[in-house]
Design a protein around this motif. Structure first.
Motif, PDB file in Angstrom:
ATOM      1  N   THR A   1       0.717  -1.211  -0.071  1.00  0.00           N
ATOM      2  CA  THR A   1      -0.032   0.033   0.133  1.00  0.00           C
ATOM      3  C   THR A   1       0.826   1.240  -0.011  1.00  0.00           C
ATOM      4  OG1 THR A   1      -0.086   0.031   2.650  1.00  0.00           O
ATOM      5  CG2 THR A   1      -1.729  -1.221   1.408  1.00  0.00           C
ATOM      6  N   GLY A   2       2.277   1.105   0.327  1.00  0.00           N
ATOM      7  CA  GLY A   2       2.925   2.284   0.317  1.00  0.00           C
ATOM      8  C   GLY A   2       3.036   2.642   1.655  1.00  0.00           C
ATOM      9  N   ARG A   3       2.114   2.200   2.665  1.00  0.00           N
ATOM     10  CA  ARG A   3       2.084   2.553   4.030  1.00  0.00           C
ATOM     11  C   ARG A   3       2.468   1.280   4.786  1.00  0.00           C
ATOM     12  NH1 ARG A   3      -3.017   3.228   2.185  1.00  0.00           N
ATOM     13  NH2 ARG A   3      -3.756   1.513   3.512  1.00  0.00           N
ATOM     14  N   PRO A   4       2.955   1.492   6.264  1.00  0.00           N
ATOM     15  CA  PRO A   4       2.980   0.400   7.028  1.00  0.00           C
ATOM     16  C   PRO A   4       1.700  -0.250   7.255  1.00  0.00           C
ATOM     17  CG  PRO A   4       4.047   2.346   8.027  1.00  0.00           C
ATOM     18  CD  PRO A   4       3.226   2.889   6.812  1.00  0.00           C
ATOM     19  N   VAL A   5       1.921  -1.328   8.095  1.00  0.00           N
ATOM     20  CA  VAL A   5       0.553  -1.978   8.452  1.00  0.00           C
ATOM     21  C   VAL A   5      -0.435  -1.067   9.038  1.00  0.00           C
ATOM     22  CG1 VAL A   5      -0.153  -3.619  10.086  1.00  0.00           C
ATOM     23  CG2 VAL A   5       1.223  -4.130   8.417  1.00  0.00           C
ATOM     24  N   ASP A   6      -1.698  -0.967   8.544  1.00  0.00           N
ATOM     25  CA  ASP A   6      -2.798  -0.230   9.329  1.00  0.00           C
ATOM     26  C   ASP A   6      -2.927  -0.312  10.713  1.00  0.00           C
ATOM     27  OD1 ASP A   6      -3.470   1.854   6.945  1.00  0.00           O
ATOM     28  OD2 ASP A   6      -3.609  -0.120   5.927  1.00  0.00           O
ATOM     29  N   ALA A   7      -2.985  -1.598  11.017  1.00  0.00           N
ATOM     30  CA  ALA A   7      -3.238  -2.078  12.154  1.00  0.00           C
ATOM     31  C   ALA A   7      -2.999  -3.411  12.545  1.00  0.00           C
ATOM     32  CB  ALA A   7      -4.964  -1.772  12.802  1.00  0.00           C
ATOM     33  N   ILE A   8      -2.812  -4.038  13.786  1.00  0.00           N
ATOM     34  CA  ILE A   8      -2.437  -5.243  13.895  1.00  0.00           C
ATOM     35  C   ILE A   8      -3.773  -5.791  14.637  1.00  0.00           C
ATOM     36  CG2 ILE A   8      -0.922  -6.876  15.313  1.00  0.00           C
ATOM     37  CD1 ILE A   8       0.783  -4.352  16.017  1.00  0.00           C
ATOM     38  N   ILE A   9      -3.899  -7.173  14.214  1.00  0.00           N
ATOM     39  CA  ILE A   9      -5.134  -7.865  14.634  1.00  0.00           C
ATOM     40  C   ILE A   9      -4.440  -9.326  15.520  1.00  0.00           C
ATOM     41  CG2 ILE A   9      -7.111  -9.382  14.294  1.00  0.00           C
ATOM     42  CD1 ILE A   9      -7.670  -7.645  11.929  1.00  0.00           C
ATOM     43  N   SER A  10      -5.167  -9.555  16.677  1.00  0.00           N
ATOM     44  CA  SER A  10      -4.530 -10.434  17.494  1.00  0.00           C
ATOM     45  C   SER A  10      -5.435 -10.756  18.693  1.00  0.00           C
ATOM     46  CB  SER A  10      -3.171  -9.921  18.191  1.00  0.00           C
ATOM     47  OG  SER A  10      -3.560  -9.237  19.571  1.00  0.00           O
ATOM     48  N   PRO A  11      -5.140 -11.928  19.370  1.00  0.00           N
ATOM     49  CA  PRO A  11      -6.152 -12.203  20.407  1.00  0.00           C
ATOM     50  C   PRO A  11      -5.571 -11.176  21.581  1.00  0.00           C
ATOM     51  CG  PRO A  11      -4.860 -14.151  19.619  1.00  0.00           C
ATOM     52  CD  PRO A  11      -4.312 -12.995  19.096  1.00  0.00           C
ATOM     53  N   THR A  12      -6.630 -11.087  22.580  1.00  0.00           N
ATOM     54  CA  THR A  12      -6.464 -10.285  23.809  1.00  0.00           C
ATOM     55  C   THR A  12      -5.573 -10.990  24.802  1.00  0.00           C
ATOM     56  OG1 THR A  12      -8.659 -10.796  24.633  1.00  0.00           O
ATOM     57  CG2 THR A  12      -8.525  -8.949  23.187  1.00  0.00           C
ATOM     58  N   ILE A  13      -5.756 -12.462  24.948  1.00  0.00           N
ATOM     59  CA  ILE A  13      -5.297 -13.229  25.604  1.00  0.00           C
ATOM     60  C   ILE A  13      -5.046 -14.617  25.020  1.00  0.00           C
ATOM     61  CG2 ILE A  13      -7.349 -14.098  26.817  1.00  0.00           C
ATOM     62  CD1 ILE A  13      -5.551 -13.607  29.512  1.00  0.00           C
TER      63      ILE A  13
END
Length: 565
Positions: A453-465
C-alpha cells in the motif's frame, strides 16, 4: 469469625437491602450455566422494558431518548431492573443507587419537556461504571475491606463530564482485590461469573462491568485498562471495548491501586454491545474538552479527518498484520479459528492481511512487569493490613488448586529482583521502556516493505489473551497479547468474532513448549469445558489514534457480519 469477615458480611447485607424486594427473582439451579435468557423469561420485565433493554445499538437508544419516544425515566427503570437480574445471576454489582438515578432521569425528562432541548449528547442514557469511578457520597471500595465506609467527597472528572453530557449513572460494578488480575473476586462482594457459562470467569479487572453488559443490564459501561483489563473481559463476554492512549480520556479522581505509578498509566474506556456505543462515548467525552478539568488530559479535539482514515488510504484497501502467535504462549484453537475467520472476512471485503512478526515481546513484558513490581507489593499488602484481611494470592474457589494456577512462576521469572526498587533503578526501567517503544515503532514502519500500500501495516489484529473465558481460578496473571499495548501506549479495540465450537475447535497435538506458561495454557484447553464461550480479538493501532482505531474496528466488524451472514 474475625472482624474483617463481619464487616464484609454487613456490607453484603447492605447491598442486598438496596435492591427493591419486588425485583427479587426465582433463581435457576446452579446446574444452569448459561443465564442470558433469564431476563426474558423471569417475568420481571414488561414487554416494553424488554424492547428497551434488548436495543443494543446505543445510537438507536439515544435517538429514541432525544425524540422523547422513550423517556429517560422508563429507560433507566428498565436497565435498573435488568441490572438487578444480572446481579442475582452473576454477582456483578457493588454500588446500587436506583433512587438517585431515577431522580436524575426525571430531571432530564423535565428539561427536555420544558425547553425542547437535550442536555448533551448522552441525554437520558443510563451508564454503568466500574467501582473505581468516585461519585460524591458513595463508597469506592475497590475490593478492599478497609475501604468500606469511605465515601467520596466529590465526583471524579469522568463522572462530572458524564453529568454534563446528560448521562444517568445508575450502578457500579465489581472488581478483583487491587484490580490487577484477569478474574473478578474480592472478600467484600465475592466472585463475578460469566453469564455465558457461570462456571467460567467473566475476566478482570473490569469483569463486573463485562458480565453486566453481556446480560444487557447496561447499554454502555466504563472500565479501565492497565494490562488488558478492558479488552480481556470484553473478549470473554462478547463485547466491544476501547483501550485509548495515555491521557486521551480524563482519569483525574479515579481511584486506583499503586496511585502515583505513572510509568505505565491506567486508562479508562467504554464497553458496549455495539461499536456505536464505543464511538459515541469516546466522541462525547472528547468533545466535552476534558483538558479543562483534568490537567493531564491531552488538548486534542475529536478529529473527523482521522476518523475518516486520512492517514490510512481513506479506509480503502487497508492492510492488517495478523499476530497468529506471539512466540510466548500459543493461542487456543478457538482463537486460531477466529483469526482465520477475520482474515477471510477482511480479504472478502477487499483488504489485505499479512503475518505480523512479533518484536521483542518478552523484553517489553519483562520491563512492564518489573515496573509494576517495583514496590514489592507494598501497596496491596498495606491496604489489606489495615483491616486484617488476607492478600488474595489465587483466584481458585477450590483450596487445592494452587498447583494449577498459572502465571506466577513465569511472571516472576521475568523479574530478576524481588524487593523495592530504588528511584535510580526505576529510571533505568523508564530508559529501557523508551528504547523498546522506539524499536517497536521502527519495526512497525518497516512493514511498509511488505504491505503493498506504500504505508506500514494499518493495524495489528491479535488475541487479547491466549484463551477464551476459563474456569474460575485457572486464568493466568500475565497477558502478553494485551499488555504490550499498555507498555507501548498503543490504542486498541476489542471486538467479538465467534463462539467456541467443540466440533470445530479440536485440541491440537503438543508443541515444543516455550515456557511453563505456554505449557499450562496448552494443557488447560478442553472443548467440553470451553464450549459456547465467546471468542474475541483486538485491533491495535498507533498511539493517540483513537478515531482511526474506532473506524478500523467498525470496518472489521462490518466485514465479519457480512462474511457470517
Amino acid at each position: 469469625m474475625s472482624d474483617w469477615k463481619d464487616i464484609c458480611s454487613a456490607r453484603k447485607s447492605a447491598q442486598l437491602a438496596s435492591i427493591p424486594q419486588e425485583w427479587i427473582i426465582q433463581l435457576p439451579p446452579e446446574t444452569r450455566t448459561n443465564v442470558l435468557d433469564i431476563p426474558k423469561d423471569c417475568g420481571l420485565l414488561t414487554t416494553r422494558e424488554l424492547q428497551i433493554t434488548e436495543t443494543t445499538d446505543v445510537g438507536i437508544l439515544l435517538r429514541k431518548l432525544h425524540s422523547s419516544e422513550w423517556s429517560s425515566e422508563e429507560v433507566t427503570i428498565a436497565f435498573c431492573k435488568r441490572s438487578i437480574i444480572a446481579q442475582q445471576l452473576t454477582n456483578c454489582l457493588t454500588e446500587i443507587f436506583i433512587e438517585r438515578a431515577l431522580q436524575r432521569a426525571r430531571e432530564l425528562d423535565d428539561t427536555l419537556k420544558r425547553t425542547g432541548k437535550i442536555v448533551g449528547p448522552l441525554h437520558g442514557l443510563p451508564i454503568s461504571l466500574k467501582d473505581q469511578f468516585a461519585m460524591k457520597g458513595l463508597e469506592t471500595i475497590m475490593g478492599y475491606v478497609a475501604w468500606i465506609g469511605k465515601r467520596a467527597e466529590s465526583d471524579c472528572v469522568l463522572v462530572e463530564i458524564l453529568y454534563e453530557c446528560g448521562a444517568v449513572p445508575f450502578v457500579r460494578t465489581n472488581v478483583p482485590q487491587a484490580l490487577m488480575w484477569w478474574e473478578t473476586y474480592n472478600h467484600v462482594f465475592g466472585r463475578t461469573t460469566n453469564p455465558y457459562n457461570r462456571k467460567l470467569t467473566s475476566g478482570g479487572s473490569s469483569g463486573g462491568e463485562a458480565a453486566l453488559i453481556a446480560m444487557k443490564g447496561s447499554p454502555l459501561g466504563v472500565g479501565t485498562d492497565i494490562g488488558g483489563s478492558l479488552r480481556v473481559p470484553s473478549s470473554f463476554c462478547n463485547l466491544y471495548a476501547l483501550r485509548p492512549s495515555y491521557e486521551r480520556l480524563p482519569y483525574y479522581g479515579v481511584v486506583n491501586p499503586q496511585e502515583g505509578q505513572e510509568s505505565i498509566s491506567s486508562v479508562l474506556g467504554p464497553m458496549s454491545n455495539s461499536m456505536s456505543g464505543v464511538k459515541i462515548f469516546t466522541k462525547a467525552i472528547i468533545d466535552a474538552k476534558p483538558w479543562t478539568k483534568d490537567p493531564l488530559a491531552l488538548r486534542k479535539e475529536w478529529s473527523e479527518k482521522e476518523y475518516c482514515l486520512s492517514e490510512h488510504g481513506g479506509g480503502k484497501s487497508l492492510c492488517f498484520g495478523m499476530l497468529w502467535d506471539n512466540g510466548i504462549s500459543r493461542p487456543h484453537p478457538p482463537l486460531q479459528r477466529a483469526m482465520k475467520i477475520t482474515k477471510a472476512a477482511l480479504e472478502a471485503a477487499g483488504h489485505k492481511v499479512i503475518d505480523w512478526e512479533p518484536h521483542r515481546l518478552v523484553e517489553i513484558y519483562g520491563n512492564a512487569e518489573k515496573i509494576f513490581c517495583s514496590d514489592d507489593d507494598h501497596d496491596r499488602r498495606s491496604q489489606c493490613e489495615l483491616s486484617g484481611e488476607p492478600v488474595i494470592r489465587m483466584m481458585s474457589p477450590i483450596d487445592d488448586m494452587q498447583g494449577h494456577t498459572m502465571g506466577e512462576s513465569f511472571s516472576r521469572s521475568l523479574v530478576d529482583k524481588v524487593g523495592h526498587r530504588s528511584a535510580y533503578d526505576l529510571w533505568q526501567l523508564h530508559k529501557e521502556k523508551r528504547e523498546l517503544r522506539k524499536s517497536h515503532l521502527e519495526h512497525w514502519k518497516k512493514t511498509s516493505e511488505r504491505t503493498g500500500t506504500g504505508r506500514p501495516v494499518d493495524a495489528i489484529i491479535s488475541p487479547t489473551i491466549a484463551y477464551t473465558a476459563a474456569p474460575h481460578g485457572l486464568n493466568t496473571s500475565a497477558s502478553f497479547y494485551s499488555a504490550f499495548s499498555n507498555a507501548l501506549d498503543l490504542t486498541a479495540c476489542s471486538f467479538p468474532v465467534t463462539f467456541v465450537d467443540g466440533e470445530l475447535d479440536v485440541p491440537q497435538p503438543p508443541h515444543p513448549f516455550r515456557n511453563h506458561e505456554d505449557e499450562a495454557i496448552f494443557k488447560l484447553y478442553s472443548p467440553d469445558v470451553f464450549a459456547g464461550g465467546p471468542v474475541g480479538l483486538q485491533l491495535i493501532g498507533g498511539s493517540q489514534e483513537e478515531e482511526a482505531v474506532i473506524s478500523m474496528a467498525e470496518i472489521v466488524d462490518a466485514a465479519l457480519k457480512v462474511y457470517s451472514a
